[in-house]
Design a protein around this motif. Structure first.
Motif, PDB file in Angstrom:
ATOM      1  N   ALA A 186    -114.055  11.925  60.079  1.00  0.00           N
ATOM      2  CA  ALA A 186    -113.972  11.534  61.495  1.00  0.00           C
ATOM      3  C   ALA A 186    -113.541  12.731  62.339  1.00  0.00           C
ATOM      4  CB  ALA A 186    -112.990  10.381  61.664  1.00  0.00           C
ATOM      5  N   MET A 187    -112.602  13.518  61.809  1.00  0.00           N
ATOM      6  CA  MET A 187    -112.042  14.637  62.586  1.00  0.00           C
ATOM      7  C   MET A 187    -113.046  15.758  62.829  1.00  0.00           C
ATOM      8  SD  MET A 187    -108.079  14.707  61.342  1.00  0.00           S
ATOM      9  CE  MET A 187    -107.513  15.931  62.497  1.00  0.00           C
ATOM     10  N   LYS A 188    -114.081  15.811  61.969  1.00  0.00           N
ATOM     11  CA  LYS A 188    -115.126  16.826  62.179  1.00  0.00           C
ATOM     12  C   LYS A 188    -115.793  16.650  63.538  1.00  0.00           C
ATOM     13  CE  LYS A 188    -116.383  17.560  57.350  1.00  0.00           C
ATOM     14  NZ  LYS A 188    -117.351  17.202  56.311  1.00  0.00           N
ATOM     15  N   ASP A 189    -115.819  15.389  64.032  1.00  0.00           N
ATOM     16  CA  ASP A 189    -116.482  15.107  65.311  1.00  0.00           C
ATOM     17  C   ASP A 189    -115.496  15.050  66.475  1.00  0.00           C
ATOM     18  OD1 ASP A 189    -118.879  14.932  63.961  1.00  0.00           O
ATOM     19  OD2 ASP A 189    -118.665  12.781  63.577  1.00  0.00           O
ATOM     20  N   PHE A 190    -114.224  15.286  66.196  1.00  0.00           N
ATOM     21  CA  PHE A 190    -113.232  15.232  67.276  1.00  0.00           C
ATOM     22  C   PHE A 190    -113.363  16.444  68.197  1.00  0.00           C
ATOM     23  CE2 PHE A 190    -109.684  12.474  65.141  1.00  0.00           C
ATOM     24  CZ  PHE A 190    -110.558  11.401  65.148  1.00  0.00           C
ATOM     25  N   PRO A 191    -113.073  16.261  69.510  1.00  0.00           N
ATOM     26  CA  PRO A 191    -113.075  17.426  70.406  1.00  0.00           C
ATOM     27  C   PRO A 191    -111.871  18.322  70.099  1.00  0.00           C
ATOM     28  CG  PRO A 191    -112.317  15.443  71.539  1.00  0.00           C
ATOM     29  CD  PRO A 191    -112.726  15.012  70.175  1.00  0.00           C
ATOM     30  N   ASP A 192    -111.882  19.553  70.602  1.00  0.00           N
ATOM     31  CA  ASP A 192    -110.773  20.480  70.345  1.00  0.00           C
ATOM     32  C   ASP A 192    -109.444  19.895  70.830  1.00  0.00           C
ATOM     33  OD1 ASP A 192    -112.472  22.200  69.180  1.00  0.00           O
ATOM     34  OD2 ASP A 192    -112.812  23.434  70.969  1.00  0.00           O
ATOM     35  N   TRP A 225    -106.454   4.527  47.555  1.00  0.00           N
ATOM     36  CA  TRP A 225    -106.371   4.438  49.014  1.00  0.00           C
ATOM     37  C   TRP A 225    -106.073   5.784  49.680  1.00  0.00           C
ATOM     38  CZ3 TRP A 225    -101.874   5.708  51.518  1.00  0.00           C
ATOM     39  CH2 TRP A 225    -100.697   5.723  50.753  1.00  0.00           C
ATOM     40  N   LYS A 226    -105.173   6.579  49.087  1.00  0.00           N
ATOM     41  CA  LYS A 226    -104.759   7.813  49.763  1.00  0.00           C
ATOM     42  C   LYS A 226    -105.920   8.825  49.804  1.00  0.00           C
ATOM     43  CE  LYS A 226    -100.398   9.366  49.240  1.00  0.00           C
ATOM     44  NZ  LYS A 226     -99.281  10.022  48.559  1.00  0.00           N
ATOM     45  N   GLU A 227    -106.546   8.997  48.647  1.00  0.00           N
ATOM     46  CA  GLU A 227    -107.691   9.915  48.523  1.00  0.00           C
ATOM     47  C   GLU A 227    -108.809   9.538  49.509  1.00  0.00           C
ATOM     48  OE1 GLU A 227    -108.744   9.865  44.372  1.00  0.00           O
ATOM     49  OE2 GLU A 227    -110.777  10.554  44.864  1.00  0.00           O
ATOM     50  N   HIS A 228    -109.132   8.231  49.547  1.00  0.00           N
ATOM     51  CA  HIS A 228    -110.230   7.794  50.415  1.00  0.00           C
ATOM     52  C   HIS A 228    -109.842   7.872  51.892  1.00  0.00           C
ATOM     53  CE1 HIS A 228    -112.661   5.453  47.152  1.00  0.00           C
ATOM     54  NE2 HIS A 228    -112.112   6.556  46.681  1.00  0.00           N
ATOM     55  N   ALA A 229    -108.586   7.545  52.212  1.00  0.00           N
ATOM     56  CA  ALA A 229    -108.128   7.615  53.607  1.00  0.00           C
ATOM     57  C   ALA A 229    -108.234   9.061  54.103  1.00  0.00           C
ATOM     58  CB  ALA A 229    -106.694   7.102  53.734  1.00  0.00           C
ATOM     59  N   ASN A 230    -107.822  10.014  53.255  1.00  0.00           N
ATOM     60  CA  ASN A 230    -107.904  11.429  53.638  1.00  0.00           C
ATOM     61  C   ASN A 230    -109.353  11.836  53.880  1.00  0.00           C
ATOM     62  OD1 ASN A 230    -105.180  11.779  53.543  1.00  0.00           O
ATOM     63  ND2 ASN A 230    -105.130  12.565  51.449  1.00  0.00           N
ATOM     64  N   PHE A 231    -110.247  11.351  53.015  1.00  0.00           N
ATOM     65  CA  PHE A 231    -111.672  11.697  53.144  1.00  0.00           C
ATOM     66  C   PHE A 231    -112.251  11.149  54.453  1.00  0.00           C
ATOM     67  CE2 PHE A 231    -116.138  10.506  52.712  1.00  0.00           C
ATOM     68  CZ  PHE A 231    -116.708  11.723  52.377  1.00  0.00           C
ATOM     69  N   VAL A 232    -111.997   9.859  54.698  1.00  0.00           N
ATOM     70  CA  VAL A 232    -112.573   9.202  55.884  1.00  0.00           C
ATOM     71  C   VAL A 232    -112.027   9.844  57.157  1.00  0.00           C
ATOM     72  CG1 VAL A 232    -112.731   7.003  57.140  1.00  0.00           C
ATOM     73  CG2 VAL A 232    -113.029   7.036  54.671  1.00  0.00           C
ATOM     74  N   LEU A 233    -110.723  10.161  57.161  1.00  0.00           N
ATOM     75  CA  LEU A 233    -110.128  10.792  58.344  1.00  0.00           C
ATOM     76  C   LEU A 233    -110.701  12.202  58.550  1.00  0.00           C
ATOM     77  CD1 LEU A 233    -108.171  10.787  60.703  1.00  0.00           C
ATOM     78  CD2 LEU A 233    -106.357  11.537  59.142  1.00  0.00           C
TER      79      LEU A 233
END
Ligand SMILES: Cc1cc2nc3c(=O)[nH]c(=O)nc-3n(C[C@H](O)[C@H](O)[C@H](O)COP(=O)(O)O)c2cc1C
Length: 242
Positions: A102-108, A91-99
Motif C-alpha cells: 500500500a505504501m508504494k502508492d502513498f504520496p511523499d 498475521w505479522k508477516e502478511h500485515a507487513n507485506f500488505v502495508l
C-alpha cells in the motif's frame, strides 16, 4: 437480468456436492490452476490472506489423503484434493507485506488517509491478532471491549477463538470461489469437513496454529454421484427484510 447474471445463475444452480466422480472422464488440471488463481481473489478479513491452499495431485499422496478423509468416496474417486488451510500465525508477516504494498502508492507527504492505513496495520491488527498461549491478553481485551462498548460501538471479536473464526470465514470464501470457478470450468466438487484433522495436518507438515478449514475434492461427476434432489428451507424461513 443481464447475460452475466444469467450465466452466474446457471453456474450456481449447476454446482452440487458430488460424492462419486467418473475417474475415466477427461480432466484438465489447468482448470484447477485457474480456479485457485480466482480463489486468491476472494474477499478476506483485513486483506491479510491468512490462508494456504494445498493441491494434492499425485495418485499416491491423493490416495493417502483420501484415507484421512475417512475413506469418503467423494475423496477416493476424485482427480485432485485441495486442502484449504488457515494460518492465523502469519498475521505479522502478511500485515507487513500488505502495508508495504500500500505504501508504494502513498504520496511523499503522508496525509490523514495514509496515516489511518499505517495505524490499522501497525496498531489495530497487532492488538487484534497478538495472543499469548493461554490467551490471557484475549480476556483483558474482551473486558476492555465490554467496558468501552457500553458507551460506543467497538470491535468485540478480540479473543484467540474470535481470530480463529475470522480466518476460517475468509478461507471458506476462498473455497467457495474455487468451487464456483470449477463449476464454470465444467467440473464438479465436494466440500468436506469429514476428515481426521490431526492426520491431515501431519501429512501437510503444518504447525500447531494452522487449521484445516475444508478439503475440496474435484473431478467430473458420475450421474449417480449426485445424492438426491436439492433441498433448501423455504426462503421465508431464512431471508428477512428489515
Ligand atoms: C463446510 C462443509 C462441510 C461439508 N462436509 C461434507 C463431507 O464431509 N462429506 C460430504 O459428502 N459432503 C459434505 N458437505 C456437503 C454438504 O452436505 C452439501 O453442501 C449440502 O448437503 C447441500 O448440497 P449441495 O452442495 O449439493 O447443494 C459439506 C459442505 C460444507 C459447506
Amino acid at each position: 437480468m443481464t447475460n452475466e447474471a444469467q450465466t452466474f445463475n446457471d453456474i450456481v444452480n449447476a454446482r452440487r456436492s458430488i460424492r462419486i466422480y467418473d475417474e475415466k472422464a477427461p480432466f484438465d488440471p489447468e482448470a484447477v490452476t485457474r480456479s485457485l488463481d480466482r480463489a486468491l481473489l476472494a474477499p478476506n478479513s483485513s486483506n491479510l490472506q491468512l490462508w494456504e491452499f494445498y493441491r494434492v495431485k499425485t495418485k499416491a499422496k491423493k490416495d493417502e489423503l483420501a484415507q484421512y478423509c475417512l475413506g469418503q468416496k467423494a475423496a477416493v474417486t476424485a482427480n485432485e484434493l485441495i486442502v484449504f488451510v488457515t494460518r492465523r500465525d502469519k498475521w505479522k508477516e502478511h500485515a507487513n507485506f500488505v502495508l508495504a504494498e500500500a505504501m508504494k502508492d502513498f504520496p511523499d507527504k503522508i496525509g490523514k488517509r495514509e496515516q489511518l492505513v499505517i495505524d490499522y496495520y501497525k496498531k489495530i491488527i497487532p492488538a487484534l491478532y497478538f495472543s499469548d498461549p493461554a490467551d490471557l491478553t484475549g480476556g483483558v481485551k474482551k473486558l476492555a471491549a465490554a467496558v468501552t462498548g457500553a458507551f460506543r460501538p467497538v470491535p468485540r471479536q478480540v479473543t484467540a477463538t474470535d481470530v480463529r473464526i475470522v480466518v476460517h470465514k475468509s478461507a471458506a470464501l476462498a473455497a467457495q470461489t474455487f468451487m464456483l470457478s470449477m463449476a464454470a470450468e465444467g467440473y464438479d466438487t465436494c466440500p468436506m469437513e469429514g476428515f481426521d484433522s490431526a492426520r491431515v495436518k501431519k501429512f501437510l507438515q503444518l504447525p500447531a496454529a494452522a487449521e484445516i478449514c475444508m478439503i475440496v475434492s474435484v473431478g467430473k461427476a458420475k450421474p449417480e454421484g449426485v445424492y438426491g434432489k436439492r433441498v433448501r428451507l423455504p426462503k421465508e424461513q431464512v431471508v428477512f427484510e428489515i
